[in-house]
Design a protein around this motif. Structure first.
Motif, mmCIF file in Angstrom:
data_model
loop_
_atom_site.group_PDB
_atom_site.id
_atom_site.type_symbol
_atom_site.label_atom_id
_atom_site.label_comp_id
_atom_site.label_asym_id
_atom_site.label_seq_id
_atom_site.Cartn_x
_atom_site.Cartn_y
_atom_site.Cartn_z
ATOM 1 N N LEU A 70 0.837 -1.210 0.000
ATOM 2 C CA LEU A 70 0.000 0.000 0.000
ATOM 3 C C LEU A 70 0.871 1.260 0.000
ATOM 4 O O LEU A 70 0.532 2.252 -0.650
ATOM 5 C CB LEU A 70 -0.924 -0.002 1.221
ATOM 6 C CG LEU A 70 -2.064 -1.016 1.187
ATOM 7 C CD1 LEU A 70 -2.929 -0.872 2.420
ATOM 8 C CD2 LEU A 70 -2.895 -0.847 -0.064
ATOM 9 N N ASP A 71 1.959 1.241 0.762
ATOM 10 C CA ASP A 71 2.873 2.390 0.731
ATOM 11 C C ASP A 71 3.354 2.668 -0.693
ATOM 12 O O ASP A 71 3.348 3.806 -1.166
ATOM 13 C CB ASP A 71 4.074 2.135 1.652
ATOM 14 C CG ASP A 71 3.740 2.417 3.106
ATOM 15 O OD1 ASP A 71 2.742 3.127 3.350
ATOM 16 O OD2 ASP A 71 4.460 1.923 3.999
ATOM 17 N N LEU A 100 0.311 3.892 -2.996
ATOM 18 C CA LEU A 100 -0.115 5.282 -2.796
ATOM 19 C C LEU A 100 0.982 6.264 -3.195
ATOM 20 O O LEU A 100 0.686 7.342 -3.718
ATOM 21 C CB LEU A 100 -0.514 5.491 -1.331
ATOM 22 C CG LEU A 100 -1.728 4.645 -0.884
ATOM 23 C CD1 LEU A 100 -1.973 4.801 0.605
ATOM 24 C CD2 LEU A 100 -2.962 5.045 -1.675
ATOM 25 N N GLU A 123 0.772 9.170 -6.087
ATOM 26 C CA GLU A 123 1.088 10.581 -5.819
ATOM 27 C C GLU A 123 2.053 11.146 -6.855
ATOM 28 O O GLU A 123 1.913 12.285 -7.285
ATOM 29 C CB GLU A 123 1.690 10.707 -4.421
ATOM 30 C CG GLU A 123 1.915 12.153 -4.016
ATOM 31 C CD GLU A 123 2.586 12.237 -2.649
ATOM 32 O OE1 GLU A 123 2.836 13.359 -2.214
ATOM 33 O OE2 GLU A 123 2.851 11.190 -2.054
ATOM 34 N N ALA A 128 -6.966 -3.664 -3.470
ATOM 35 C CA ALA A 128 -6.254 -2.440 -3.070
ATOM 36 C C ALA A 128 -6.190 -1.445 -4.230
ATOM 37 O O ALA A 128 -6.392 -0.241 -4.052
ATOM 38 C CB ALA A 128 -4.848 -2.799 -2.603
ATOM 39 N N ARG A 152 -8.235 -1.221 -6.669
ATOM 40 C CA ARG A 152 -9.577 -0.721 -6.938
ATOM 41 C C ARG A 152 -9.988 0.336 -5.894
ATOM 42 O O ARG A 152 -10.545 1.372 -6.238
ATOM 43 C CB ARG A 152 -10.548 -1.895 -6.892
ATOM 44 C CG ARG A 152 -11.870 -1.516 -7.355
ATOM 45 C CD ARG A 152 -12.460 -2.557 -8.235
ATOM 46 N NE ARG A 152 -13.858 -2.242 -8.391
ATOM 47 C CZ ARG A 152 -14.787 -3.154 -8.530
ATOM 48 N NH1 ARG A 152 -14.475 -4.416 -8.551
ATOM 49 N NH2 ARG A 152 -16.041 -2.787 -8.665
ATOM 50 N N LEU A 153 -9.685 0.069 -4.667
ATOM 51 C CA LEU A 153 -10.026 1.059 -3.640
ATOM 52 C C LEU A 153 -9.191 2.326 -3.798
ATOM 53 O O LEU A 153 -9.675 3.433 -3.566
ATOM 54 C CB LEU A 153 -9.820 0.466 -2.238
ATOM 55 C CG LEU A 153 -10.830 -0.601 -1.823
ATOM 56 C CD1 LEU A 153 -10.548 -1.065 -0.406
ATOM 57 C CD2 LEU A 153 -12.251 -0.086 -1.926
ATOM 58 N N ALA A 154 -7.937 2.164 -4.184
ATOM 59 C CA ALA A 154 -7.101 3.355 -4.386
ATOM 60 C C ALA A 154 -7.643 4.217 -5.516
ATOM 61 O O ALA A 154 -7.486 5.443 -5.523
ATOM 62 C CB ALA A 154 -5.661 2.939 -4.686
ATOM 63 N N GLU A 158 -10.966 4.218 -6.480
ATOM 64 C CA GLU A 158 -12.374 4.600 -6.321
ATOM 65 C C GLU A 158 -12.664 5.326 -5.016
ATOM 66 O O GLU A 158 -13.632 6.078 -4.943
ATOM 67 C CB GLU A 158 -13.250 3.340 -6.403
ATOM 68 C CG GLU A 158 -13.233 2.733 -7.802
ATOM 69 C CD GLU A 158 -14.051 1.468 -7.883
ATOM 70 O OE1 GLU A 158 -14.711 1.123 -6.876
ATOM 71 O OE2 GLU A 158 -14.048 0.825 -8.936
ATOM 72 N N LEU A 159 -11.869 5.090 -4.024
ATOM 73 C CA LEU A 159 -12.090 5.846 -2.781
ATOM 74 C C LEU A 159 -11.389 7.195 -2.935
ATOM 75 O O LEU A 159 -10.276 7.399 -2.465
ATOM 76 C CB LEU A 159 -11.541 5.086 -1.575
ATOM 77 C CG LEU A 159 -12.349 3.883 -1.099
ATOM 78 C CD1 LEU A 159 -11.749 3.334 0.176
ATOM 79 C CD2 LEU A 159 -13.792 4.247 -0.872
ATOM 80 N N VAL A 160 -12.057 8.079 -3.602
ATOM 81 C CA VAL A 160 -11.430 9.361 -3.926
ATOM 82 C C VAL A 160 -11.640 10.346 -2.786
ATOM 83 O O VAL A 160 -12.559 10.203 -1.971
ATOM 84 C CB VAL A 160 -12.026 9.946 -5.220
ATOM 85 C CG1 VAL A 160 -11.620 9.095 -6.403
ATOM 86 C CG2 VAL A 160 -13.528 10.050 -5.109
ATOM 87 N N ARG A 161 -10.798 11.345 -2.773
ATOM 88 C CA ARG A 161 -10.942 12.412 -1.789
ATOM 89 C C ARG A 161 -12.013 13.375 -2.295
ATOM 90 O O ARG A 161 -11.996 13.781 -3.449
ATOM 91 C CB ARG A 161 -9.624 13.153 -1.615
ATOM 92 C CG ARG A 161 -9.602 14.042 -0.405
ATOM 93 C CD ARG A 161 -8.244 14.635 -0.208
ATOM 94 N NE ARG A 161 -7.274 13.638 0.211
ATOM 95 C CZ ARG A 161 -5.976 13.857 0.266
ATOM 96 N NH1 ARG A 161 -5.495 15.029 -0.045
ATOM 97 N NH2 ARG A 161 -5.154 12.902 0.645
#
Lengths: 212, 253
Positions: free
Chosen positions: B20-21, B24, B28, B48, B50-52, B54-57
């Protein structure tokens, strides 16, 4: 994810690295003049709001939680302490962790209130598609609904850890400081949450494949 | 790598955390590829990613952002110790100093505790010499240690007010006489018409009046034939001989 600001500190005979708060300058300026708090507010508004929105699933509730979070932070800024000791963990002393702790408490209160007054669930938060492609829109919405539904079905602590990790892009140590858990516990929370989401998505894929 | 406490599950969690590190950090810096750990569960890796994605800010609305900024600014202004943001410096409060004078000290001296006035516990047997005569006459009636009597409003003996009749026995005021009704105001006779009164001009302003008078004089002067006594001055100041003056401005210039 911004890198840590490190400073070499002499402790006894050897030297050790201490993580400094990257917001230290802004925090000190806001302490001298509270009107300078606006810089911190602009920097963390989207993050706090996203955390609240993904936790609460409603824009209005997220706005309320964001407003309460920043007002409490401004009122309590004089009591904020930056404790850059290794015992507290590398992320325990930052302003960001402190702010998200306030947000976590506010959101917990909002969730308790929302349980008494249930509202419509969040279904289409991350649907993105062109307006001229309705089939793609429906497909994406279903897919994001599946991911969202999987995340929202997670237990509270796993879901909170997943949101802080993916949406706010906080490190494991920062999440541990916010949630009051150890780093190992947070790693396990995220790992288990991902496995659960993966299983649900795989089941959804299988169901879609057998249905078509 | 030393296996952490917790065994295989903790190793899997550590591996997921490292992935995950990297994931992400790659997002960036907009890196096109993501480092892949072959030991990681493919389903977890897919979830992971997919969530990175779709889980948008989510950013709040601009309206909410500015409204909250204004509210925070108000709260910050209330928190400022000197309150300068409220529209000005506070005025120093007048402080009474020990000598009895009042001065604007701006709060730079220690505050003076308010104390009640110190009264003598016992009154003197003889009134002081500087007491006025009326109060001095009242003073012997006061025994030492007793409360001061309430002052009487009755006139003293020998006062000219004693000759006045008492108001107690006076009858009530007689009724106010009613005034007779006033006669109707007689109608004024119509005044005879004044010739030219209706055509009277209204002059406004000094400069306009002066210009109007000057223009009238010029017009009158131009309408006069040459040779009249008024034209002499114009000819002497450059006007054409035997004719009309060459203009007021030109002649005088």
């Amino acid at each position: 994810m911004a890198g840590p600001v490190l400073r070499k500190v002499r402790a006894g005979e050897g030297a050790r690295l201490v993580r400094l708060d990257p917001d230290r300058g802004l925090v000190e300026a806001a302490r001298r003049d509270p009107e300078r708090f606006e810089a911190l507010y602009r920097r963390y508004l989207a993050r706090v709001y996203s955390f609240a929105y993904h936790e609460l699933g409603d824009h209005h509730a997220a706005e309320d939680a964001t407003e309460k979070t920043f007002l409490r932070a401004l009122a309590a800024l004089a009591r904020f302490e930056e404790r850059a000791t290794p015992d507290d963990g590398p992320g325990a002393s930052t302003f960001r962790v402190w702010l998200f702790r306030i947000a976590r408490n506010v959101i917990a209160n909002e969730r308790r209130t929302a349980r008494r007054r249930p509202a419509a669930p969040l279904v289409d938060a991350a649907a993105v598609a062109g307006p001229l492609d309705p089939e793609r829109t429906v497909e994406l919405r279903e897919a994001s609904s599946a991911a969202w539904a999987a995340v929202r079905r997670l237990p509270d602590d796993r879901r909170r850890a997943i949101v802080l990790r993916f949406v706010d892009e906080l490190s494991t140590s920062e999440i541990a400081a916010i949630l009051g858990r150890s780093e190992g516990a947070v790693r396990v929370l995220v790992h288990r949450g991902l496995r659960t989401v993966a299983a649900e998505l795989r089941g959804a894929r299988v169901g879609r494949g057998s249905g078509s | 790598m030393t296996p952490p406490a917790g065994g295989v599950r903790a190793v899997g969690a550590l591996r997921t955390d490292a992935y995950l590190d990297a994931l992400l950090a790659a997002a960036e810096r907009r890196a096109p590829d993501v480092p892949v750990d072959v030991a990681l569960d493919p389903d977890v890796r897919l979830a992971a990613r997919r969530l990175a994605a779709e889980l948008v800010r989510v950013h709040p609305s601009f309206r909410f952002e500015e409204r909250l900024a204004a509210r925070l600014a108000d709260a910050a202004a209330a928190l400022r110790p000197d309150r300068r943001a409220r529209g000005g410096e506070p005025l120093p409060f007048p402080v009474a100093v020990a000598t009895g004078s009042v001065a604007l000290l701006g709060g730079r001296v220690p505050a003076i505790e308010p104390r009640p006035a110190e009264l003598p516990s016992e009154l003197p047997a003889q009134p002081p010499a500087e007491l006025p005569a009326g109060l001095a006459a009242m003073a012997p009636a006061v025994a030492p240690g007793r409360r001061l009597p309430r002052p009487s409003l009755r006139p003293a003996a020998g006062s000219p007010m004693l000759g006045l009749p008492s108001r107690a026995g006076l009858p009530g005021w007689p009724p106010f006489p009613a005034f007779p009704a006033l006669p109707a105001f007689p109608a004024l006779p119509a005044l005879p018409a004044v010739p030219g009164l209706a055509a009277r001009q209204l002059l406004i302003g000094g400069a306009v009046t002066s210009l109007s008078l000057a223009g009238a004089w010029v017009a009158w002067r131009r309408s006069r034939p040459a040779g009249r006594p008024g034209a002499i001055g114009g000819r002497r100041f450059g006007g054409p001989p035997g004719g009309l003056p060459g203009g007021i401005g030109g002649g005088f210039a």
